[in-house]
Design an enzyme around this catalytic site. Sequence first.
Site, PDB file in Angstrom:
ATOM      1  N   GLU A  67     -41.493 -27.688 -18.201  1.00 36.67           N
ATOM      2  CA  GLU A  67     -41.863 -26.584 -19.263  1.00 36.67           C
ATOM      3  C   GLU A  67     -43.226 -26.853 -19.860  1.00 36.67           C
ATOM      4  O   GLU A  67     -43.875 -25.984 -20.239  1.00 36.67           O
ATOM      5  CB  GLU A  67     -40.709 -26.771 -20.362  1.00 36.67           C
ATOM      6  N   GLU A  88     -31.483 -28.809 -16.751  1.00 34.68           N
ATOM      7  CA  GLU A  88     -30.792 -28.993 -17.833  1.00 34.68           C
ATOM      8  C   GLU A  88     -29.379 -28.430 -17.862  1.00 34.68           C
ATOM      9  O   GLU A  88     -28.752 -28.993 -18.453  1.00 34.68           O
ATOM     10  CB  GLU A  88     -31.744 -28.024 -19.041  1.00 34.68           C
TER      11      GLU A  88
END
Length: 287
Positions: free
Chosen positions: A127, A147
């Site tokens: 990210e 995640e």
Amino acid sequence: MAHGLHELDPETFTTLRITDAEDRIHARLDRPDVRNAIDATMIEELHALCAHLEHDPKILILSGTDPDPATGRPGVFASGADIGQLRERRRDDALRGVNSTAFDRLAKLPMPVIAALDGYALGGGAELAWAADFRLGTPELTVGQPETSLGIIPAAGALWRLRELAGEPLAKEILLAGRILDAEEARTHGLINAIHPAEELLDAAHALADRIARQDPLAVRISKQVFSLPREAHPQVDNLAQAILFESEAKFDRMQAFLDRKKARSTRRSEATSPETSPAQTSGDHT
């Protein structure tokens, strides 16, 4: 750790190694013992770095740990968020957007951001990379968003940036099915701009920074800002931005320099083909 509002003292950083040059800053993620896992201190230091670059705009190069031939340790950008800290975060931490706020701030920096990626760029590390304007990778690069395997979502930008970068089908594979990509897959799908050997990665990042630095800084800054605006803002915002640039000294200076170079080339061609010029002069034969 205390940082002044806009000052940048590399000696006060503990998770980033900062090299400050005239037209760029190189920030290396520096937690090699934990594969550069992003912790609260690194987020604080990214905020400090952004505060400086918002006040003193420069190109930013982000990289991780270099490979160590002596120990055989591979290079790594960032293996993700610090899971030990992440496990302890609760609802209020999520609502504060600990990582997303820093990454969004980095994405909105006035001048371009180049991410030089080696080894792992996973989870929060990926990210952080998606927030950059350019991404260069090595053949050893591995990128993905694991995640959901940990019971959470990638809430620091991947859920919307990946759709923009790679399209919805691949984004859903990465986000919902845990697909991990190698360097060539990432390049094919537009997630990285180019692949370079690890020993050439930073040289390639600086070469790209050199190309950016040769442009007019104000034009680059305004282009980046206008590019990020929604479709509904165009073309009105383009016209307003161009109006600003049409009045800048750099526009007149750079266009005049272009015209001068064009005139000089035309003059040289005319002289080279003039009938008054002897064949020996045009060929360079001085016998």
